[in-house]
Design a protein around this motif. Sequence first.
Motif, PDB file in Angstrom:
ATOM      1  N   HIS A   1       0.839  -1.199   0.000  1.00  0.00           N
ATOM      2  CA  HIS A   1       0.000   0.000   0.000  1.00  0.00           C
ATOM      3  C   HIS A   1       0.873   1.246   0.000  1.00  0.00           C
ATOM      4  CE1 HIS A   1      -3.428  -2.532   1.144  1.00  0.00           C
ATOM      5  NE2 HIS A   1      -4.196  -1.495   0.859  1.00  0.00           N
ATOM      6  N   LEU A   2       0.252   2.325  -0.376  1.00  0.00           N
ATOM      7  CA  LEU A   2       0.885   3.642  -0.240  1.00  0.00           C
ATOM      8  C   LEU A   2       0.156   4.401   0.863  1.00  0.00           C
ATOM      9  CD1 LEU A   2       2.891   5.803  -1.239  1.00  0.00           C
ATOM     10  CD2 LEU A   2       1.097   6.610  -2.793  1.00  0.00           C
ATOM     11  N   PHE A   3       0.887   4.794   1.856  1.00  0.00           N
ATOM     12  CA  PHE A   3       0.317   5.577   2.958  1.00  0.00           C
ATOM     13  C   PHE A   3       1.015   6.927   3.019  1.00  0.00           C
ATOM     14  CE2 PHE A   3      -0.272   1.134   4.625  1.00  0.00           C
ATOM     15  CZ  PHE A   3      -1.645   1.110   4.419  1.00  0.00           C
ATOM     16  N   GLY A   4       0.605   7.749   3.960  1.00  0.00           N
ATOM     17  CA  GLY A   4       1.250   9.052   4.095  1.00  0.00           C
ATOM     18  C   GLY A   4       0.724   9.785   5.305  1.00  0.00           C
ATOM     19  N   GLU A   5       1.402  10.837   5.654  1.00  0.00           N
ATOM     20  CA  GLU A   5       0.937  11.666   6.765  1.00  0.00           C
ATOM     21  C   GLU A   5       1.462  13.084   6.605  1.00  0.00           C
ATOM     22  OE1 GLU A   5       2.357  10.455  10.559  1.00  0.00           O
ATOM     23  OE2 GLU A   5       4.356   9.966   9.847  1.00  0.00           O
ATOM     24  N   ALA A   6       0.806  14.017   7.250  1.00  0.00           N
ATOM     25  CA  ALA A   6       1.211  15.426   7.222  1.00  0.00           C
ATOM     26  C   ALA A   6       0.842  16.070   8.543  1.00  0.00           C
ATOM     27  CB  ALA A   6       0.522  16.151   6.069  1.00  0.00           C
TER      28      ALA A   6
END
Lengths: 428, 174
Positions: free
Chosen positions: A121-126
């Motif tokens: 999967h591709l995840f992310g955060e900001a």
Amino acid sequence: MGAESTRRVEPAMSRVAHLAEAIASAAALLLAALPVPGAAAENGIKIGDGRLHPYLVLEGRYDSNVLYGTGQPPTGDLVLHLKPGFDLQIPGNQLSVDFGANLDWNKYLGLKSSATKDLSHLFGEATLALAANRTGTVGLELDDSFRRSDQTRSYSIVQAVVANYNDLRLAVPFRPGGGALALTVGGQWLLETFESFMSGAGLACDPVATGNASCDPQILSKLGYNQVSGRGEVRWKFLPRTALAVEASYFVRIPNDTALSAQVKGLKTLAGLAGLVTPHLAATVKGGYGDTFGSAGGAYRTWLANVEIEYVTMGTAGGRIGYAHDYSADPVYSVYGVHRLYLEGRMLLAGRLTVGARGEYDSVEYATAGSVQIATFTPKLEVEVTRWLYASTGYGLTWRGGSSGGGGIAPVAGYTKHEVWLSAKLVY
Amino acid sequence: MAATAARAQQPARGAGPPATVRADRQSGLSDPEKLKKADEAIDRMKLVMRQVLSRLEDARNEKDIVKLNCVNEKLTQIKGLLKVSEQSDIALQEAAARKDEATESEYQKITIAKVKIEQLRAEAEECIGQLAFVVDEKTTVEVETPKDLPEREQTDRSPPPPPVVRPPPASRFE
């Protein structure tokens, strides 16, 4: 005979001791040979008064339990993480900005089963933190964090899920007379939505037997929610680093589908002491009361507490142990109370090597169902090789058990994970 | 000189025949009582003047011109009232020696001056006291913090964030 074996053991022990001593000496020499952190010019791309730090994290993580199959042992796999990101830090008393974001590509290698390759999967955060007029009489603080990941704090979700979680907070501190007394009003908006982790996934458990709708991946997207809250706090610093505080908050949890989740309203109040009690010991002693006023499908009221002691130094070592009792709304079982016991410590060696560990035990007690226990233990080692290269390694144990729903805990909700990782972070 | 002479005659007046000790219609005091109370009032007024002088010295040491002017104004009025009171005291003693009815008016002047001076003393205190709480650009607050305390803010404490859970995906529930 005994003396003879003792004579055989002693040289072996001596060799081990010499070997350990040699390794320690070599490590110390290696660390001493490296440039001292911070001695070189500051890194980062200068933007105004701030600096932008782009980075890239490469991590290999072995997870002993990435896929569950009925009647089969858990399947483990090696997961590669490729995480590019940046941090922007603009310090200042009038306005400070801290903004960071990253993407996280999880690549499952399928070492033991080719089926796990489909889990990539591709995840992310900001995250964004703005603070205005930090030393003035009236300030403004805005914080927002967004995370898309395979992790959630909704403990009743019994299967793998992709969670989108956003936490927005606004606070206005009022500090008359130099800051000894601070009155803060603020608000918070939480938003969490869920997606099925795998397309075409079947039931993870029996929703009827367990009484848990999250067994069905088709239902997951309906368990999302919004939660808005307002809070006020009065803090009086009667010593430079010690304060008495009284705080109160009121929240409303608004589910996306009220047929599946209850709308919960609740009040939390806490009062007590926080701060240094000696130059090297900080403590928190707070107690309070919480009530949902019957909004959780029945009366739910409980006491709240946070008791903690922390050893603090100027930066070389630290540790804390604490206990907290709190309650929260839940997308499946309306509301739960949680007892938390936590312990963590760290020590900086040779100015660049940090040894740390953290352990936590949580007992989640649902108001309308059973309970869940979660235990985690994570020792780790971090080293600043140069000012642009950081390395870390560690081990993580996660255990979850207990019972929930009428038919006991769902099979995949009770699990044990062993994780070992090695990562490198390149940062400019 | 005249006051000294007049006071020297006081025992003679006090020890005089009962006919000379007459009750006044306004203050209700005999002449000896008026003389005694007038002396006490003037002593009190002198004490108040010394207190206000001390306040004036405080304002001067602070080099605060606002406070200094405020207290000085009150002190000037006190000095004037004290001077009038001392003159009235002399006149009171002379009138008492003459057994003149003017004793009452002179005594009333002293009494009024004493009340007025007490008011001025309170106003002089306010000059220092009220202005002491005025926060302006010259006001600074110094907080001494021990040097060995950790830099991090310690009063904004909270437990670590709750753990996240990551259940493994199920291949199939049967």
